[in-house]
Design a protein around this motif. Structure first.
Motif, short mmCIF file in Angstrom:
data_model
loop_
_atom_site.label_atom_id
_atom_site.label_comp_id
_atom_site.label_asym_id
_atom_site.label_seq_id
_atom_site.Cartn_x
_atom_site.Cartn_y
_atom_site.Cartn_z
N UNK A 106 12.02 -11.59 -0.24
CA UNK A 106 12.59 -12.83 -0.76
C UNK A 106 13.72 -12.59 -1.74
N UNK A 107 13.80 -11.39 -2.31
CA UNK A 107 14.91 -11.07 -3.23
C UNK A 107 16.25 -11.11 -2.52
N UNK A 108 16.26 -10.95 -1.19
CA UNK A 108 17.50 -10.96 -0.41
C UNK A 108 17.81 -12.32 0.18
N UNK A 109 16.97 -13.31 -0.09
CA UNK A 109 17.15 -14.64 0.49
C UNK A 109 17.55 -15.66 -0.57
N UNK A 110 18.33 -16.62 -0.15
CA UNK A 110 18.66 -17.76 -1.00
C UNK A 110 18.54 -19.02 -0.13
N UNK A 111 18.19 -20.14 -0.74
CA UNK A 111 18.13 -21.38 0.04
C UNK A 111 19.51 -21.68 0.62
N UNK A 112 19.53 -22.18 1.84
CA UNK A 112 20.79 -22.50 2.50
C UNK A 112 21.25 -23.88 2.07
N UNK A 113 22.49 -23.96 1.65
CA UNK A 113 23.14 -25.23 1.36
C UNK A 113 24.14 -25.47 2.46
#
Length: 188
Positions: A106-113
């Motif tokens: 999860x450290x490599x993921x960000x919520x998609x906008x």
């Protein structure tokens, strides 16, 4: 026992989802430590809860759209979080990519906008203004030679010039260097 800090999203088996507002602290009149004041959604009051009864809230839910810091996206969270089989701390998610599935931290993921028309108060930290142009740090750009670029992970001192990486050969440089040598950059 996991240590939490103010602002952490947590879950409790009885009270549900909440947010840490204060702690850790020693319970008044005792020597018991590791308590937190947590605000749960069903009340406007904070409850004192021992940290052993709290778990970190999952960063993402199945079906969430996310971006990965190394791959163009968006992707869909397929499943997770799962604990690492070797006992390492943390968990991983499985994302669905066009070419299959991939296990990721999860450290490599960000919520998609979804792309928008420009900076707003909610997304202002996503943009970096250089030479009068607002660049979306989550966006991909093409230069005057047709090469695609994306911003590298933004780290370091606040206000530091962001770096770009060419997507097909990993050439990199600061935004100023890339604009000067290959610009202008156009969002794709």
């Amino acid at each position: 026992m996991t240590e939490f800090k103010v602002g952490d999203k947590v879950e409790h088996s009885h009270y549900g989802a909440g947010e840490v507002k204060y702690g850790p602290y020693e319970k008044l009149g005792t020597t018991l430590t590791g308590y937190y004041l947590v605000e749960f959604g069903y009340t406007d009051k904070c409850l004192g809860v021992h940290g052993a009864n709290l778990t970190p809230a999952p960063a993402f839910k199945v079906g969430d759209k996310v971006t990965h810091r190394l791959f163009p996206g968006p992707f869909t969270v397929h499943s997770g979080p799962f604990p690492y089989s070797d006992g390492a701390e943390g968990a991983f998610y499985v994302i669905e990519k066009p070419d299959g599935f991939r296990a990721v931290s999860p450290a490599n993921l960000t919520p998609y906008d979804a792309p928008d028309s420009g900076p707003s108060s909610e997304t202002a930290g996503r943009y970096y203004v250089y030479d009068g142009v607002a660049y979306d740090l989550w966006g991909r750009y093409v230069d005057n030679d047709g090469d695609a670029w994306q911003f590298a992970e933004v780290t370091g001192v606040c206000g530091e010039m962001p770096r770009l990486v060419m997507m097909d050969d990993l050439t990199d440089g600061t935004l100023a260097e890339i604009v000067r040598q290959f610009g202008p950059l156009v969002r794709i």
